[in-house]
Motif scaffolding. Structure first.
Motif, PDB file in Angstrom:
ATOM      1  N   GLU A 217     -63.683 -70.241  87.124  1.00 41.85           N
ATOM      2  CA  GLU A 217     -63.894 -71.118  85.969  1.00 41.85           C
ATOM      3  C   GLU A 217     -64.937 -72.192  86.264  1.00 41.85           C
ATOM      4  O   GLU A 217     -65.810 -72.454  85.449  1.00 41.85           O
ATOM      5  N   GLU A 218     -64.819 -72.781  87.437  1.00 41.78           N
ATOM      6  CA  GLU A 218     -65.721 -73.880  87.791  1.00 41.78           C
ATOM      7  C   GLU A 218     -67.163 -73.380  87.906  1.00 41.78           C
ATOM      8  O   GLU A 218     -68.103 -73.968  87.361  1.00 41.78           O
ATOM      9  N   TRP A 219     -67.330 -72.243  88.602  1.00 44.69           N
ATOM     10  CA  TRP A 219     -68.682 -71.700  88.793  1.00 44.69           C
ATOM     11  C   TRP A 219     -69.289 -71.299  87.450  1.00 44.69           C
ATOM     12  O   TRP A 219     -70.440 -71.626  87.152  1.00 44.69           O
ATOM     13  N   VAL A 220     -68.507 -70.582  86.646  1.00 47.13           N
ATOM     14  CA  VAL A 220     -69.032 -70.092  85.371  1.00 47.13           C
ATOM     15  C   VAL A 220     -69.390 -71.258  84.455  1.00 47.13           C
ATOM     16  O   VAL A 220     -70.433 -71.252  83.797  1.00 47.13           O
ATOM     17  N   ARG A 221     -68.542 -72.299  84.446  1.00 46.84           N
ATOM     18  CA  ARG A 221     -68.840 -73.445  83.586  1.00 46.84           C
ATOM     19  C   ARG A 221     -70.138 -74.133  84.017  1.00 46.84           C
ATOM     20  O   ARG A 221     -70.993 -74.459  83.195  1.00 46.84           O
ATOM     21  N   ALA A 222     -70.310 -74.295  85.320  1.00 46.53           N
ATOM     22  CA  ALA A 222     -71.532 -74.937  85.821  1.00 46.53           C
ATOM     23  C   ALA A 222     -72.761 -74.086  85.479  1.00 46.53           C
ATOM     24  O   ALA A 222     -73.790 -74.595  85.038  1.00 46.53           O
ATOM     25  N   PHE A 223     -72.626 -72.780  85.663  1.00 44.51           N
ATOM     26  CA  PHE A 223     -73.739 -71.873  85.349  1.00 44.51           C
ATOM     27  C   PHE A 223     -74.057 -71.921  83.853  1.00 44.51           C
ATOM     28  O   PHE A 223     -75.219 -72.016  83.451  1.00 44.51           O
ATOM     29  N   HIS A 224     -73.011 -71.847  83.044  1.00 45.89           N
ATOM     30  CA  HIS A 224     -73.166 -71.916  81.589  1.00 45.89           C
ATOM     31  C   HIS A 224     -73.904 -73.189  81.182  1.00 45.89           C
ATOM     32  O   HIS A 224     -74.857 -73.150  80.388  1.00 45.89           O
ATOM     33  N   ASP A 225     -73.465 -74.322  81.731  1.00 40.95           N
ATOM     34  CA  ASP A 225     -74.069 -75.602  81.326  1.00 40.95           C
ATOM     35  C   ASP A 225     -75.525 -75.682  81.774  1.00 40.95           C
ATOM     36  O   ASP A 225     -76.378 -76.186  81.054  1.00 40.95           O
ATOM     37  N   ARG A 226     -75.796 -75.129  82.963  1.00 41.95           N
ATOM     38  CA  ARG A 226     -77.152 -75.221  83.527  1.00 41.95           C
ATOM     39  C   ARG A 226     -78.119 -74.254  82.839  1.00 41.95           C
ATOM     40  O   ARG A 226     -79.309 -74.553  82.713  1.00 41.95           O
ATOM     41  N   LYS A 227     -77.601 -73.106  82.415  1.00 44.48           N
ATOM     42  CA  LYS A 227     -78.485 -72.061  81.873  1.00 44.48           C
ATOM     43  C   LYS A 227     -78.310 -71.873  80.364  1.00 44.48           C
ATOM     44  O   LYS A 227     -79.184 -72.170  79.572  1.00 44.48           O
ATOM     45  N   TYR A 228     -77.147 -71.334  80.003  1.00 45.31           N
ATOM     46  CA  TYR A 228     -76.955 -70.837  78.632  1.00 45.31           C
ATOM     47  C   TYR A 228     -76.913 -71.976  77.622  1.00 45.31           C
ATOM     48  O   TYR A 228     -77.331 -71.817  76.478  1.00 45.31           O
ATOM     49  N   ALA A 229     -76.381 -73.116  78.045  1.00 44.75           N
ATOM     50  CA  ALA A 229     -76.274 -74.260  77.123  1.00 44.75           C
ATOM     51  C   ALA A 229     -77.389 -75.273  77.368  1.00 44.75           C
ATOM     52  O   ALA A 229     -77.329 -76.397  76.898  1.00 44.75           O
ATOM     53  N   SER A 230     -78.417 -74.861  78.110  1.00 44.16           N
ATOM     54  CA  SER A 230     -79.489 -75.797  78.481  1.00 44.16           C
ATOM     55  C   SER A 230     -80.444 -76.039  77.331  1.00 44.16           C
ATOM     56  O   SER A 230     -80.488 -75.279  76.356  1.00 44.16           O
TER      57      SER A 230
ATOM     58  N   LYS B  92     -71.956 -59.303  77.668  1.00 42.13           N
ATOM     59  CA  LYS B  92     -71.217 -59.343  78.932  1.00 42.13           C
ATOM     60  C   LYS B  92     -71.056 -60.771  79.453  1.00 42.13           C
ATOM     61  O   LYS B  92     -69.959 -61.193  79.805  1.00 42.13           O
ATOM     62  N   TRP B  93     -72.170 -61.496  79.475  1.00 45.25           N
ATOM     63  CA  TRP B  93     -72.092 -62.884  79.935  1.00 45.25           C
ATOM     64  C   TRP B  93     -71.296 -63.731  78.952  1.00 45.25           C
ATOM     65  O   TRP B  93     -70.562 -64.637  79.356  1.00 45.25           O
ATOM     66  N   HIS B  94     -71.441 -63.409  77.666  1.00 45.14           N
ATOM     67  CA  HIS B  94     -70.660 -64.139  76.670  1.00 45.14           C
ATOM     68  C   HIS B  94     -69.173 -63.947  76.934  1.00 45.14           C
ATOM     69  O   HIS B  94     -68.378 -64.906  76.869  1.00 45.14           O
ATOM     70  N   ALA B  95     -68.811 -62.724  77.276  1.00 46.85           N
ATOM     71  CA  ALA B  95     -67.402 -62.432  77.601  1.00 46.85           C
ATOM     72  C   ALA B  95     -66.963 -63.191  78.861  1.00 46.85           C
ATOM     73  O   ALA B  95     -65.825 -63.670  78.933  1.00 46.85           O
ATOM     74  N   ALA B  96     -67.865 -63.300  79.830  1.00 42.53           N
ATOM     75  CA  ALA B  96     -67.538 -64.048  81.057  1.00 42.53           C
ATOM     76  C   ALA B  96     -67.324 -65.529  80.726  1.00 42.53           C
ATOM     77  O   ALA B  96     -66.420 -66.177  81.274  1.00 42.53           O
TER      78      ALA B  96
END
Lengths: 252, 252
Positions: A217-230, B92-96
Motif C-alpha cells: 500500500e505504501e509503495w503503490v501510494r507513493a508511486f501513484h502520487d509521484r507519477k499517475y497523480a502528478s 492493470k495499474w488502475h487495478a493496482a
C-alpha cells in the motif's frame, strides 16, 4: 536470418541487456554511427510500407534546451549527443494525395494511432541499433506534453504529432554499472486467448520486486502520487487531448 | 554493449534485412524460441518501468480464425504459428491503485498514447528477437478495427485497447526470396530541427521508386483508393474513435 547460432544469441542478449541511459559522456557520436541508427529506423516494419512518421533530428542547441524545458524540465536532454523526435505523420501522405490532385479526407483517429505505432516501432529499431554501437538512449514520454509550445517549437502541422522522443549518447561509467530495473513476472503480462484481469494477489506479486522495505500500500501510494497523480501526467492528458482534437480539425 | 565489432554488424544487418513474412511453413515454433521472443518484449524500454501493456497470446484456433476475419479478412493470420495481441493497458495499474485503496482518476488520452507507445516498442523487440531465430513476423494494423466485436472477443476492459497484433512463423522459401520493398529517400523522412513540409518535387521523389510503369498521379490515385479511401480505413477510424471514447468513460 538466424543461420548462425552465435549471432542469434548476440542479438537476444543485447535486447535483454539494453537499459535506459540518462547520463552521457562528453563525446560526439560519429557520423557513420548516426547514419546507421537512422537507417535502422527506416528499415523497421511500417504499415503498408508508408513510413507514417517523420524524424526531427534536433541539432540546434537552443531547440534542445527548449525541449529539455518542455519535457518536464529534464536538463539531461540538452546534454545528449543526438536528439530525435519521432513524429506520427499523416500530413506527408495527405500532401502527396493533394499533389496528385486528390481531395483526400482528413486523417482520423485510426490513421493517427496507426502512424503512432509506426513511429514507435521505427524508434525502437533506432534504440537497438544504437545499443549495438555502444550508444545509450532514453525515451522521453514527456514529449506528449505542452501541446501549444511544442507545436510552435517544432512547427508541427495539424495532422502530425510527436509520438516519442529519443536522446542518445555514450553512457558514463556510472550508467554502465547501474543495474537494469526488474520487469514484472511474465504471468502478469502474458494472458492466454483473452484479457484476464489480475486478482488482488497477482497485482501484489506484480509489484513485489519493487517494494524494497515498503509495504504494498505504501509503495503503490507513493508511486501513484509521484507519477499517475502528478502535474506532468495531468498535463500529458490535457496536451494529448489537444493533439487528438487537432487531427480532426480538417473534418466536417 | 557493442564491444565486439562483429556483433554490432550482425545486429545492424539483421535490422536492415528483416522484412514482413505473410506465408508460413507448417512447422511449430519451439517453446524455448517462443519464450525468448516474449522475454525480448518484456525487456524493451517502458515508461517508468511500468510495462503499460499486456500481451494476449492466442493459442485457441477458433480465436485465431475470428481474428483473421475481424482484421479485414486475412486468412494467413489463422495459419500463423504464434499470434500475439499487444494491448495498450491502463487497466492493470488502475487495478493496482484500487488494490492499494486509492480512488485513482480514470486513464486519459495521454495515458492511452503512452501505453500505446509502450506496447508498440515491446512488440518491435519481439519482432527483432524472432527474426534472429529465423522466425518471420507480420504486423496486423487492422487489429484497430471492429471495436465492438474485438472488445467482446478479447474481453477487453474499457481502459485497454489493442495497439498492434503480430503473427509469427517460419517463412516459406517464396517469402525468403521476396525482395524487401524499398523505403523512402532519407531526406523525405529526416527533418532538421523542426518539421519541414515537403515540396511537390520532394513528394514526387518520395514515391518515385514505387511507381513502376505508372505516372505519379496514376499510382498515387490507385494507392489512395486502395488504402486511404478504403472501407477498412473508414472502419479503422470509426473503431479507433470508439476506443478513445471508451478510455474516457470512467470520467466525469
Amino acid at each position: 536470418m538466424g543461420e548462425e547460432r552465435q549471432s542469434v544469441h548476440a542479438i537476444f542478449d543485447e535486447l535483454v541487456a539494453r537499459k535506459s541511459v540518462r547520463a552521457f559522456e562528453d563525446r560526439e557520436i560519429p557520423k557513420d554511427v548516426r547514419s546507421r541508427i537512422l537507417e535502422a529506423a527506416f528499415q523497421a516494419p511500417t504499415a503498408g510500407n508508408q513510413q507514417l512518421y517523420s524524424i526531427i533530428d534536433v541539432h540546434d542547441q537552443q531547440v534542445r534546451e527548449r525541449l529539455a524545458e518542455l519535457c518536464d524540465h529534464q536538463p539531461f536532454i540538452a546534454k545528449a549527443k543526438m536528439v530525435l523526435v519521432f513524429v506520427a505523420d499523416c500530413e506527408k501522405w495527405h500532401a502527396a494525395y493533394e499533389e496528385a490532385g486528390i481531395d483526400a479526407r482528413p486523417a482520423g483517429p485510426g490513421d493517427l494511432l496507426l502512424s503512432f505505432a509506426d513511429a514507435a516501432i521505427a524508434a525502437q529499431n533506432a534504440v537497438v541499433a544504437a545499443w549495438a554501437e555502444g550508444v545509450g538512449s532514453c525515451y522521453i514520454g514527456d514529449v506528449l506534453e505542452r501541446y501549444e509550445a511544442m507545436r510552435e517549437l517544432l512547427r508541427l502541422p495539424c495532422q502530425a504529432m510527436p509520438a516519442v522522443m529519443l536522446v542518445f549518447g555514450y553512457p558514463t561509467e556510472q550508467q554502465k554499472r547501474r543495474p537494469k530495473p526488474l520487469r514484472m513476472p511474465s504471468d502478469c503480462v502474458v494472458m492466454r486467448d483473452a484479457y484476464q484481469p489480475l486478482s488482488g494477489e497477482k497485482l501484489r506479486e506484480m509489484l513485489a520486486s519493487r517494494l524494497g522495505t515498503k509495504g504494498f500500500e505504501e509503495w503503490v501510494r507513493a508511486f501513484h502520487d509521484r507519477k499517475y497523480a502528478s502535474a506532468f501526467a495531468a498535463e500529458m492528458n490535457r496536451s494529448a487531448a489537444c493533439y487528438l482534437e487537432a487531427f480532426g480539425e480538417r473534418e466536417g
